[in-house]
Write a protein that holds these residues in place. Structure first.
Motif, mmCIF file in Angstrom:
data_model
loop_
_atom_site.group_PDB
_atom_site.id
_atom_site.type_symbol
_atom_site.label_atom_id
_atom_site.label_comp_id
_atom_site.label_asym_id
_atom_site.label_seq_id
_atom_site.Cartn_x
_atom_site.Cartn_y
_atom_site.Cartn_z
ATOM 1 N N ALA A 211 49.586 36.284 26.889
ATOM 2 C CA ALA A 211 49.454 36.455 28.119
ATOM 3 C C ALA A 211 48.114 36.964 28.566
ATOM 4 N N ALA A 212 47.458 37.092 29.659
ATOM 5 C CA ALA A 212 46.247 37.526 29.994
ATOM 6 C C ALA A 212 46.248 38.292 31.291
ATOM 7 N N VAL A 213 45.493 39.172 31.577
ATOM 8 C CA VAL A 213 45.303 39.747 32.916
ATOM 9 C C VAL A 213 43.628 39.777 33.173
ATOM 10 N N VAL A 214 43.291 39.281 34.134
ATOM 11 C CA VAL A 214 41.840 39.013 34.484
ATOM 12 C C VAL A 214 41.832 40.086 35.655
ATOM 13 N N GLU A 215 40.649 40.987 35.715
ATOM 14 C CA GLU A 215 40.289 41.888 36.698
ATOM 15 C C GLU A 215 39.125 40.934 37.401
ATOM 16 N N GLN A 222 34.078 40.958 36.182
ATOM 17 C CA GLN A 222 35.061 40.344 35.344
ATOM 18 C C GLN A 222 35.533 40.828 34.093
ATOM 19 N N ARG A 223 36.716 41.402 33.902
ATOM 20 C CA ARG A 223 37.208 41.574 32.806
ATOM 21 C C ARG A 223 38.342 40.856 32.429
ATOM 22 N N VAL A 224 38.682 40.610 31.106
ATOM 23 C CA VAL A 224 39.872 39.664 30.729
ATOM 24 C C VAL A 224 40.511 40.431 29.565
ATOM 25 N N VAL A 225 41.783 40.791 29.782
ATOM 26 C CA VAL A 225 42.508 41.459 28.553
ATOM 27 C C VAL A 225 43.760 40.497 28.322
ATOM 28 N N THR A 226 43.633 40.213 26.929
ATOM 29 C CA THR A 226 44.654 39.271 26.491
ATOM 30 C C THR A 226 45.683 40.067 25.576
ATOM 31 N N GLY A 227 46.745 39.532 25.304
ATOM 32 C CA GLY A 227 47.661 39.979 24.516
ATOM 33 C C GLY A 227 49.029 39.060 24.562
ATOM 34 N N ALA A 230 54.746 40.862 25.437
ATOM 35 C CA ALA A 230 55.329 42.078 25.089
ATOM 36 C C ALA A 230 54.201 43.012 25.022
ATOM 37 N N SER A 231 53.149 42.703 24.612
ATOM 38 C CA SER A 231 52.265 43.628 24.647
ATOM 39 C C SER A 231 51.223 43.971 25.769
ATOM 40 N N ILE A 232 51.300 42.808 26.704
ATOM 41 C CA ILE A 232 50.102 42.977 27.754
ATOM 42 C C ILE A 232 50.248 44.336 28.411
ATOM 43 N N PRO A 233 51.530 44.625 28.866
ATOM 44 C CA PRO A 233 51.365 46.032 29.810
ATOM 45 C C PRO A 233 50.681 47.186 29.087
ATOM 46 N N GLU A 234 51.030 47.339 27.816
ATOM 47 C CA GLU A 234 50.200 48.415 27.061
ATOM 48 C C GLU A 234 48.635 48.185 27.129
ATOM 49 N N ARG A 235 48.396 47.085 26.722
ATOM 50 C CA ARG A 235 46.843 46.546 26.608
ATOM 51 C C ARG A 235 46.188 46.953 28.184
ATOM 52 N N GLN A 239 43.450 49.766 28.958
ATOM 53 C CA GLN A 239 41.922 49.180 29.636
ATOM 54 C C GLN A 239 41.618 49.818 30.863
ATOM 55 N N ALA A 240 42.900 50.415 31.623
ATOM 56 C CA ALA A 240 42.791 50.934 33.055
ATOM 57 C C ALA A 240 42.328 49.795 33.648
ATOM 58 N N LEU A 241 42.635 48.839 33.771
ATOM 59 C CA LEU A 241 42.376 47.806 34.806
ATOM 60 C C LEU A 241 42.689 48.049 36.369
ATOM 61 N N LYS A 242 42.098 47.673 37.161
ATOM 62 C CA LYS A 242 42.259 47.826 38.514
ATOM 63 C C LYS A 242 42.216 46.583 39.581
ATOM 64 N N SER A 243 42.952 46.724 40.564
ATOM 65 C CA SER A 243 43.199 45.683 41.388
ATOM 66 C C SER A 243 42.023 45.138 42.007
ATOM 67 N N PRO A 244 41.597 43.769 42.141
ATOM 68 C CA PRO A 244 42.301 42.739 42.020
ATOM 69 C C PRO A 244 42.722 42.148 40.974
#
Ligand code: SAH
Length: 276
Positions: A211-215, A222-227, A230-235, A239-244
């Protein structure tokens, strides 16, 4: 002699020569101004009035005709500047003044952008309108993050959903979203990410699916956090990602390491030279 009252001016023969207003519901793409369509850029350069949302960046607003009226319509969770019915009334009013109005919306106007509601109002009010598609976040952000939404080896379908909480709960079709070999893209889902992760696992998606979340995808922030699912919410919390932020879940996310190409931190590329 005193001037004619405004009501009579409306019947003045000169009025017949007045331009008829029209509203263009225009998609501005996910952020990078280079992702605007040619049609969007041309309409911005000709507009009398532009009503824009908070996701539309300054680089895009620079393309608006000097002298055009610029109205910020806001629209950010908990920071609404104008309620939707006021936005609808505003674009109708501007068009009735005979203006060429660009209603500029992030991404694509018909994907989680309330463009459908605005177009309905225009249709009901008998105002001429056109709709100009834009690159939606799912498409633009996934490309800049190096995540193909479909891939013959990993995902045969892709579904877009909204993670916007209504009365603090998410009412999604979890059984459908949890299907294997499917990429799930969730808009407006940052706040609900722990719940999304929990529900998908509870409905049968494997906890170790990538799973990935892209800010702020496609932009120089742009910041990309992957995991994993199960682990993505904690990651993301670390990283304190913010909207959008856009959430992408599915086997295709495993390709991100190999396919990442966009260096958000790099200095903006010099304007491409146009040869004479
Ligand atoms: N009509 C827009 C979506 C509006 S909803 C479109 O087609 O893209 C707003 C949501 O879109 C945000 O909460 C986020 O989930 C997503 N989004 C828009 N731009 C984004 C960007 N540059 N990076 C990451 N997510 C983005």
């Amino acid at each position: 002699m005193s001037k004619s009252p405004p009501i009579l001016q409306r019947f003045d023969p000169a009025g017949e020569r007045r331009r008829v207003g029209r509203v263009f519901l225009v998609g501005a793409g996910p952020g990078d101004p280079e992702l605007l369509t040619l049609r969007a850029a041309r309409l911005l350069a000709q507009a009398d009035a532009v009503v824009y949302d908070h996701l539309v960046g300054s680089g895009i607003l620079e393309l608006v005709r000097k002298g055009a009226e610029l109205v910020y319509a806001g629209k950010e969770k908990c920071r609404h500047t104008l309620p939707q019915d006021e936005i609808n009334a505003l674009i109708v009013r501007l068009a009735r003044q005979g203006k060429q109005v660009v209603r500029l919306k992030g991404g694509d106007p018909f994907i989680f952008g309330r463009g459908g509601e605005e177009a309905e109002t225009l249709a009901e009010e008998g105002i001429d309108f056109e709709i100009v598609p834009g690159i939606t976040a799912a498409s633009g952000v996934s490309c800049y993050a190096g995540i193909p939404l479909t891939h013959r080896d990993y995902a045969q379908s892709c579904v877009f959903a909204t993670g916007h909480l209504k009365d603090d709960s998410l009412n999604l079709d979890w059984d459908n979203l949890a299907r294997p070999r499917q990429t799930v893209v969730i808009y407006m889902g940052l706040g609900a990410l722990p719940e999304i992760s929990r529900q998908l696992i509870a409905h049968g998606r494997m906890p170790d699916v990538p799973a990935a979340v892209v800010e702020q995808g496609t932009t120089h922030s742009q910041r990309v956090v992957t995991g994993t699912l199960a682990s993505i919410p904690e990651r993301v919390a670390e990283q304190a990602l913010k909207s959008p932020c856009l959430i992408i879940i599915g086997e295709v996310v495993a390709l991100q390491q190999k396919l990442q190409w966009f260096d958000a931190g790099a200095q903006e590329a010099p304007k491409r030279a146009v040869s004479a």
